[in-house]
Every structure is written in C-alpha cells, then in structure tokens.
Design a protein around this motif. Structure first.
Motif, short mmCIF file in Angstrom:
data_model
loop_
_atom_site.label_atom_id
_atom_site.label_comp_id
_atom_site.label_asym_id
_atom_site.label_seq_id
_atom_site.Cartn_x
_atom_site.Cartn_y
_atom_site.Cartn_z
N GLN A 120 0.83 -1.21 0.00
CA GLN A 120 0.00 0.00 0.00
C GLN A 120 0.87 1.26 0.00
OE1 GLN A 120 -3.05 0.85 -0.35
NE2 GLN A 120 -3.09 2.90 0.49
N ARG A 121 2.12 1.12 0.48
CA ARG A 121 2.98 2.28 0.73
C ARG A 121 4.36 2.08 0.12
NH1 ARG A 121 3.80 6.14 4.71
NH2 ARG A 121 5.97 6.48 5.24
N ILE A 122 4.85 3.13 -0.53
CA ILE A 122 6.23 3.18 -0.99
C ILE A 122 6.81 4.47 -0.44
CG2 ILE A 122 7.77 3.33 -2.98
CD1 ILE A 122 5.74 1.57 -4.48
N GLN A 123 7.98 4.38 0.17
CA GLN A 123 8.58 5.57 0.76
C GLN A 123 10.00 5.76 0.24
OE1 GLN A 123 8.22 4.53 4.97
NE2 GLN A 123 10.44 4.19 5.07
N ALA A 124 10.49 6.97 0.44
CA ALA A 124 11.86 7.32 0.05
C ALA A 124 12.37 8.37 1.03
CB ALA A 124 11.88 7.88 -1.37
N ALA A 125 13.62 8.28 1.36
CA ALA A 125 14.23 9.25 2.26
C ALA A 125 15.33 9.99 1.50
CB ALA A 125 14.82 8.54 3.48
N THR A 126 15.55 11.22 1.91
CA THR A 126 16.63 12.00 1.32
C THR A 126 17.20 12.95 2.36
OG1 THR A 126 17.31 13.30 -0.62
CG2 THR A 126 15.18 13.87 0.39
N HIS A 127 18.28 13.60 1.99
CA HIS A 127 18.97 14.53 2.87
C HIS A 127 18.32 15.92 2.78
CE1 HIS A 127 21.97 11.38 2.77
NE2 HIS A 127 22.02 11.49 1.46
N PRO A 128 18.25 16.66 3.88
CA PRO A 128 17.68 18.01 3.84
C PRO A 128 18.37 18.92 2.82
CG PRO A 128 17.92 17.31 6.11
CD PRO A 128 18.60 16.26 5.25
N GLU A 129 19.65 18.73 2.59
CA GLU A 129 20.37 19.59 1.65
C GLU A 129 20.25 19.14 0.20
OE1 GLU A 129 23.67 17.17 3.80
OE2 GLU A 129 21.58 17.65 4.11
N ASN A 130 19.62 17.99 -0.06
CA ASN A 130 19.48 17.49 -1.43
C ASN A 130 18.18 18.01 -2.05
OD1 ASN A 130 19.49 16.12 -3.84
ND2 ASN A 130 20.08 14.16 -2.94
N LEU A 131 18.20 19.28 -2.42
CA LEU A 131 17.01 19.93 -2.97
C LEU A 131 16.57 19.30 -4.29
CD1 LEU A 131 17.90 23.66 -2.21
CD2 LEU A 131 16.50 22.09 -0.87
#
Length: 194
Positions: A120-131
C-alpha cells in the motif's frame, strides 16, 4: 525523453563496484569504502532481484536505452512487523543528473512495484540539503511526511533526513516516454510504434 528500467546485466556490475570505491560518485550517500566484490556475489546469487530487495538499471537513449544512467533500488520494511512497505532509492551518474531522468525513474519504479506487489505504501528518504532529490520525489508523486531526526551517520556525525511517501491511491504523474519492460511508450502509456 526515453527512460527505461531493466534487470541488471553482468556488465552493469562494474558500475556497482565503482559506487563502492569512488568517493563522491554517489554524492551525499558515500559511506566510505566497501567490499567491491559484494556486487559480483550478489549478481551471481539472484541478479539483484530478491524477495526483500532489488535493483533495476536506469537506461536512456532514443527507444533503445543504450546509455546506462544509473540504478534504482527497493527494499522491504515494516512498521508493525506485518504490513510491508517498500523503500526506494536512486543513484545516477553525475552526467545524468538534472535532466529529468531521476523523477521519471523513481515514478516508473513505484508504478512497477504497485503493479507487481500488494504493498500500500512506498517511501523514500533524502537529505535536507538534497534539494534536487526533494523536487524529483515531489514530481514523482511523493509527499513529504516529515523530518526524521538523527537517523543517519554521515560525514562524521548523525544527520537528519526527510521522509517522503506515495500510497497506492495517490495520483501518479504522467510519465511520457518510459518503460520498465524495455519498450518505450507513448504519452498514453501504450507501446510506442517505433
């Protein structure tokens, strides 16, 4: 722009090895030198298509997908021990960044995982500085859920991360020319005549 996703081929393993031993090639995700033979062993084991994780190559080029731009990946997770989700990631070579390939590849991988698995869910994480990645995820239909404080040890200290997600019922972006099957599609999603 044609973007194709496809299984890892034996000649792709060298790129995975480069990501492990060339500082800075994958940008902020560099975590120090790693075992350069690990990709060789993994390819021999299952071609990077396991039950709980996998990788597909991102290729570009007019209909043929003749240029390797990088890879997309996914791995399973669960908040409650029962309900599975996928967490996706992407690594593009520097010369392919900023060309609209990343958001398309991530949207295509998301569509592929929703089509072939019951999550039901797909997620992704990134760095605050990776605009650039934040914009890419938003263009791929992901929504920012929040900040995960102190979640990653990187460059000598714990760092925060941004968590994005897309649910099965969330609107999907128009992909234009893109395929996970190796055939380019027209803007209606039907196989292209070329």
């Amino acid at each position: 722009m044609d973007v194709l996703l496809g299984p890892v081929r034996e000649d792709d393993v060298a790129l995975f090895q480069r990501f492990l031993v060339e500082p800075g090639l994958i940008g902020l995700d560099w975590n120090g030198f790693r075992d350069a033979q690990a990709p060789v062993r993994r390819f021999a084991e299952d071609g990077f298509l396991g039950d709980d994780d996998g990788r597909l190559m991102v290729r570009t080029g007019a209909v043929t997908g003749s240029e390797t731009a990088g890879l997309v990946s996914w791995r399973s997770g669960s908040f409650d021990g029962r309900t599975k989700y996928w967490e996706i990631g992407i690594a593009l070579l520097p010369e392919y960044r900023g060309r609209g390939i990343g958001w398309r590849a991530q949207a295509m991988l998301t569509a592929y995982l929703f089509e072939h698995t019951p999550v039901q869910r797909i997620q992704a994480a990134t760095h605050p500085e990776n605009l650039a990645e934040q914009k890419s995820l938003e263009k791929a239909g992901f929504r920012l859920e929040g900040i995960i404080r102190g979640c990653e040890f990187r460059a000598g200290r714990l760092r925060d991360g941004y968590l994005y997600s897309r649910l099965r019922d969330d609107p999907a972006p128009d992909l234009g020319n893109g395929s996970v099957t190796g055939r380019a599609t027209d803007t209606t999603g039907e196989p292209s005549a070329h």
